[in-house]
Scaffold this motif. Structure first.
Motif, PDB file in Angstrom:
ATOM      1  N   TYR A 282     -14.750  38.206   3.372  1.00 10.92           N
ATOM      2  CA  TYR A 282     -16.207  38.307   3.378  1.00 10.92           C
ATOM      3  C   TYR A 282     -16.834  36.915   3.505  1.00 10.92           C
ATOM      4  CZ  TYR A 282     -20.985  38.881   1.753  1.00 10.92           C
ATOM      5  OH  TYR A 282     -22.352  38.833   1.642  1.00 10.92           O
ATOM      6  N   LEU A 283     -16.348  35.980   2.705  1.00 13.67           N
ATOM      7  CA  LEU A 283     -16.893  34.631   2.739  1.00 13.67           C
ATOM      8  C   LEU A 283     -16.645  33.970   4.101  1.00 13.67           C
ATOM      9  CD1 LEU A 283     -18.404  32.458   1.248  1.00 13.67           C
ATOM     10  CD2 LEU A 283     -16.264  31.744   0.193  1.00 13.67           C
ATOM     11  N   LYS A 284     -15.488  34.207   4.681  1.00 12.24           N
ATOM     12  CA  LYS A 284     -15.210  33.670   6.016  1.00 12.24           C
ATOM     13  C   LYS A 284     -16.183  34.238   7.046  1.00 12.24           C
ATOM     14  CE  LYS A 284     -10.262  32.998   5.311  1.00 12.24           C
ATOM     15  NZ  LYS A 284      -8.914  33.414   5.739  1.00 12.24           N
ATOM     16  N   ARG A 285     -16.445  35.536   6.970  1.00  6.83           N
ATOM     17  CA  ARG A 285     -17.390  36.160   7.897  1.00  6.83           C
ATOM     18  C   ARG A 285     -18.799  35.602   7.714  1.00  6.83           C
ATOM     19  NH1 ARG A 285     -14.767  40.851   6.446  1.00  6.83           N
ATOM     20  NH2 ARG A 285     -16.529  41.534   5.189  1.00  6.83           N
ATOM     21  N   VAL A 286     -19.186  35.381   6.470  1.00  7.21           N
ATOM     22  CA  VAL A 286     -20.513  34.827   6.193  1.00  7.21           C
ATOM     23  C   VAL A 286     -20.626  33.416   6.759  1.00  7.21           C
ATOM     24  CG1 VAL A 286     -22.004  33.993   4.337  1.00  7.21           C
ATOM     25  CG2 VAL A 286     -20.999  36.258   4.186  1.00  7.21           C
ATOM     26  N   ILE A 287     -19.623  32.588   6.548  1.00  8.33           N
ATOM     27  CA  ILE A 287     -19.641  31.213   7.065  1.00  8.33           C
ATOM     28  C   ILE A 287     -19.768  31.219   8.580  1.00  8.33           C
ATOM     29  CG2 ILE A 287     -18.247  29.132   7.369  1.00  8.33           C
ATOM     30  CD1 ILE A 287     -17.156  29.657   4.504  1.00  8.33           C
ATOM     31  N   ARG A 288     -18.971  32.043   9.248  1.00  3.32           N
ATOM     32  CA  ARG A 288     -19.035  32.104  10.712  1.00  3.32           C
ATOM     33  C   ARG A 288     -20.385  32.638  11.193  1.00  3.32           C
ATOM     34  NH1 ARG A 288     -13.470  34.421  10.350  1.00  3.32           N
ATOM     35  NH2 ARG A 288     -12.093  32.640  10.603  1.00  3.32           N
ATOM     36  N   ALA A 289     -20.915  33.643  10.506  1.00  3.05           N
ATOM     37  CA  ALA A 289     -22.200  34.224  10.912  1.00  3.05           C
ATOM     38  C   ALA A 289     -23.335  33.208  10.800  1.00  3.05           C
ATOM     39  CB  ALA A 289     -22.508  35.455  10.066  1.00  3.05           C
ATOM     40  N   VAL A 290     -23.359  32.476   9.706  1.00  2.00           N
ATOM     41  CA  VAL A 290     -24.408  31.464   9.513  1.00  2.00           C
ATOM     42  C   VAL A 290     -24.270  30.363  10.558  1.00  2.00           C
ATOM     43  CG1 VAL A 290     -25.210  29.653   7.949  1.00  2.00           C
ATOM     44  CG2 VAL A 290     -24.770  31.936   7.071  1.00  2.00           C
ATOM     45  N   ALA A 291     -23.052  29.972  10.852  1.00  2.00           N
ATOM     46  CA  ALA A 291     -22.830  28.905  11.831  1.00  2.00           C
ATOM     47  C   ALA A 291     -23.221  29.331  13.239  1.00  2.00           C
ATOM     48  CB  ALA A 291     -21.377  28.480  11.797  1.00  2.00           C
TER      49      ALA A 291
ATOM     50  N   LEU B  36     -20.492  31.990  -8.528  1.00  2.00           N
ATOM     51  CA  LEU B  36     -21.544  32.710  -7.819  1.00  2.00           C
ATOM     52  C   LEU B  36     -21.222  34.194  -7.698  1.00  2.00           C
ATOM     53  CD1 LEU B  36     -22.275  30.310  -4.841  1.00  2.00           C
ATOM     54  CD2 LEU B  36     -23.607  30.605  -6.915  1.00  2.00           C
ATOM     55  N   GLU B  37     -22.275  34.993  -7.656  1.00  2.00           N
ATOM     56  CA  GLU B  37     -22.117  36.416  -7.398  1.00  2.00           C
ATOM     57  C   GLU B  37     -22.026  36.629  -5.887  1.00  2.00           C
ATOM     58  OE1 GLU B  37     -25.170  38.741  -9.203  1.00  2.00           O
ATOM     59  OE2 GLU B  37     -25.018  37.659 -11.102  1.00  2.00           O
ATOM     60  N   MET B  38     -21.505  37.767  -5.501  1.00  2.00           N
ATOM     61  CA  MET B  38     -21.364  38.083  -4.078  1.00  2.00           C
ATOM     62  C   MET B  38     -22.718  38.056  -3.364  1.00  2.00           C
ATOM     63  SD  MET B  38     -18.203  38.723  -3.128  1.00  2.00           S
ATOM     64  CE  MET B  38     -18.164  39.913  -1.819  1.00  2.00           C
ATOM     65  N   LYS B  39     -23.760  38.490  -4.040  1.00  2.00           N
ATOM     66  CA  LYS B  39     -25.089  38.562  -3.424  1.00  2.00           C
ATOM     67  C   LYS B  39     -25.625  37.185  -3.062  1.00  2.00           C
ATOM     68  CE  LYS B  39     -26.259  42.721  -5.976  1.00  2.00           C
ATOM     69  NZ  LYS B  39     -27.120  43.315  -7.013  1.00  2.00           N
ATOM     70  N   SER B  40     -25.292  36.184  -3.843  1.00  2.00           N
ATOM     71  CA  SER B  40     -25.847  34.854  -3.618  1.00  2.00           C
ATOM     72  C   SER B  40     -24.974  33.983  -2.712  1.00  2.00           C
ATOM     73  CB  SER B  40     -26.085  34.152  -4.947  1.00  2.00           C
ATOM     74  OG  SER B  40     -24.878  34.011  -5.647  1.00  2.00           O
ATOM     75  N   LEU B  41     -23.805  34.458  -2.313  1.00  2.00           N
ATOM     76  CA  LEU B  41     -22.931  33.671  -1.439  1.00  2.00           C
ATOM     77  C   LEU B  41     -23.609  33.348  -0.106  1.00  2.00           C
ATOM     78  CD1 LEU B  41     -19.372  35.210  -1.910  1.00  2.00           C
ATOM     79  CD2 LEU B  41     -20.144  32.939  -2.564  1.00  2.00           C
ATOM     80  N   TYR B  42     -24.239  34.342   0.496  1.00  3.79           N
ATOM     81  CA  TYR B  42     -24.885  34.140   1.793  1.00  3.79           C
ATOM     82  C   TYR B  42     -25.944  33.046   1.714  1.00  3.79           C
ATOM     83  CZ  TYR B  42     -27.401  35.036   6.108  1.00  3.79           C
ATOM     84  OH  TYR B  42     -28.004  34.885   7.332  1.00  3.79           O
ATOM     85  N   ASN B  43     -26.781  33.090   0.682  1.00  2.00           N
ATOM     86  CA  ASN B  43     -27.839  32.079   0.542  1.00  2.00           C
ATOM     87  C   ASN B  43     -27.272  30.686   0.335  1.00  2.00           C
ATOM     88  OD1 ASN B  43     -29.889  33.952   0.844  1.00  2.00           O
ATOM     89  ND2 ASN B  43     -29.944  34.422  -1.334  1.00  2.00           N
ATOM     90  N   GLU B  44     -26.215  30.569  -0.446  1.00  2.00           N
ATOM     91  CA  GLU B  44     -25.603  29.256  -0.677  1.00  2.00           C
ATOM     92  C   GLU B  44     -24.952  28.712   0.588  1.00  2.00           C
ATOM     93  OE1 GLU B  44     -25.894  27.137  -3.092  1.00  2.00           O
ATOM     94  OE2 GLU B  44     -27.114  28.535  -4.224  1.00  2.00           O
ATOM     95  N   VAL B  45     -24.309  29.585   1.345  1.00  2.00           N
ATOM     96  CA  VAL B  45     -23.714  29.153   2.621  1.00  2.00           C
ATOM     97  C   VAL B  45     -24.810  28.674   3.561  1.00  2.00           C
ATOM     98  CG1 VAL B  45     -22.481  29.934   4.679  1.00  2.00           C
ATOM     99  CG2 VAL B  45     -21.674  30.622   2.430  1.00  2.00           C
ATOM    100  N   LYS B  46     -25.901  29.410   3.618  1.00  2.00           N
ATOM    101  CA  LYS B  46     -27.010  29.042   4.502  1.00  2.00           C
ATOM    102  C   LYS B  46     -27.626  27.699   4.109  1.00  2.00           C
ATOM    103  CE  LYS B  46     -30.454  31.437   7.092  1.00  2.00           C
ATOM    104  NZ  LYS B  46     -30.975  32.730   7.431  1.00  2.00           N
ATOM    105  N   LYS B  47     -27.837  27.483   2.805  1.00  2.00           N
ATOM    106  CA  LYS B  47     -28.390  26.202   2.325  1.00  2.00           C
ATOM    107  C   LYS B  47     -27.461  25.042   2.676  1.00  2.00           C
ATOM    108  CE  LYS B  47     -30.336  27.847  -1.910  1.00  2.00           C
ATOM    109  NZ  LYS B  47     -30.321  27.705  -3.348  1.00  2.00           N
ATOM    110  N   SER B  48     -26.187  25.228   2.400  1.00  2.00           N
ATOM    111  CA  SER B  48     -25.214  24.172   2.670  1.00  2.00           C
ATOM    112  C   SER B  48     -25.114  23.891   4.159  1.00  2.00           C
ATOM    113  CB  SER B  48     -23.833  24.560   2.127  1.00  2.00           C
ATOM    114  OG  SER B  48     -23.872  24.682   0.738  1.00  2.00           O
ATOM    115  N   TRP B  49     -25.170  24.942   4.976  1.00  2.00           N
ATOM    116  CA  TRP B  49     -25.096  24.752   6.427  1.00  2.00           C
ATOM    117  C   TRP B  49     -26.297  23.969   6.940  1.00  2.00           C
ATOM    118  CZ3 TRP B  49     -21.340  24.811   9.753  1.00  2.00           C
ATOM    119  CH2 TRP B  49     -21.621  24.797  11.108  1.00  2.00           C
ATOM    120  N   ARG B  50     -27.488  24.269   6.419  1.00  2.00           N
ATOM    121  CA  ARG B  50     -28.691  23.515   6.818  1.00  2.00           C
ATOM    122  C   ARG B  50     -28.551  22.033   6.476  1.00  2.00           C
ATOM    123  NH1 ARG B  50     -32.780  27.332   4.189  1.00  2.00           N
ATOM    124  NH2 ARG B  50     -32.620  29.126   5.528  1.00  2.00           N
TER     125      ARG B  50
END
Length: 106
Positions: A52-61, A84-98
């Motif tokens: 899931y985390l790998k998919r989120v990282i690729r999607a944000v990128a 972190l909870e699963m719900k907040s992983l996407y937001n953290e990945v997005k912040k870090s990617w920015r």
């Protein structure tokens, strides 16, 4: 990404750190961005969570691929991400990617 390219990126690439991730970045002359998420079994023992985390990282990128020059990017997770909870992983990945994109443009 091939092992040879991964090793080259780790050795010759630049390092950018955020609270939960480390980004290894090596520019290429031609092509597109290549992303390799690295998530340890020690951090997330269940494959479902790692995938899931790998998919989120690729999607944000891949949301805005034109914002970065062609490069090899390795994204390594830190152990603190376990909190972190699963719900907040996407937001953290997005912040870090920015933050990474701002740094990479310099």
């Amino acid at each position: 990404m091939q092992k040879k390219v991964i090793d080259q990126t780790f050795l010759q690439g630049k390092l950018f750190r955020t609270r939960y991730f480390r980004f290894y970045f090596l520019k290429k002359k031609l092509g597109k961005i290549t992303i390799c998420p690295v998530i340890s079994k020690k951090i997330f023992p269940k494959a479902i969570t790692r995938n899931y985390l790998k998919r989120v990282i690729r999607a944000v990128a891949h949301e805005k691929p034109e914002t970065i020059t062609p490069a090899n990017i390795i994204v390594v997770t830190n152990q603190q991400i376990q909190c972190l909870e699963m719900k907040s992983l996407y937001n953290e990945v997005k912040k870090s990617w920015r933050k990474f994109l701002v740094w990479a443009e310099k």
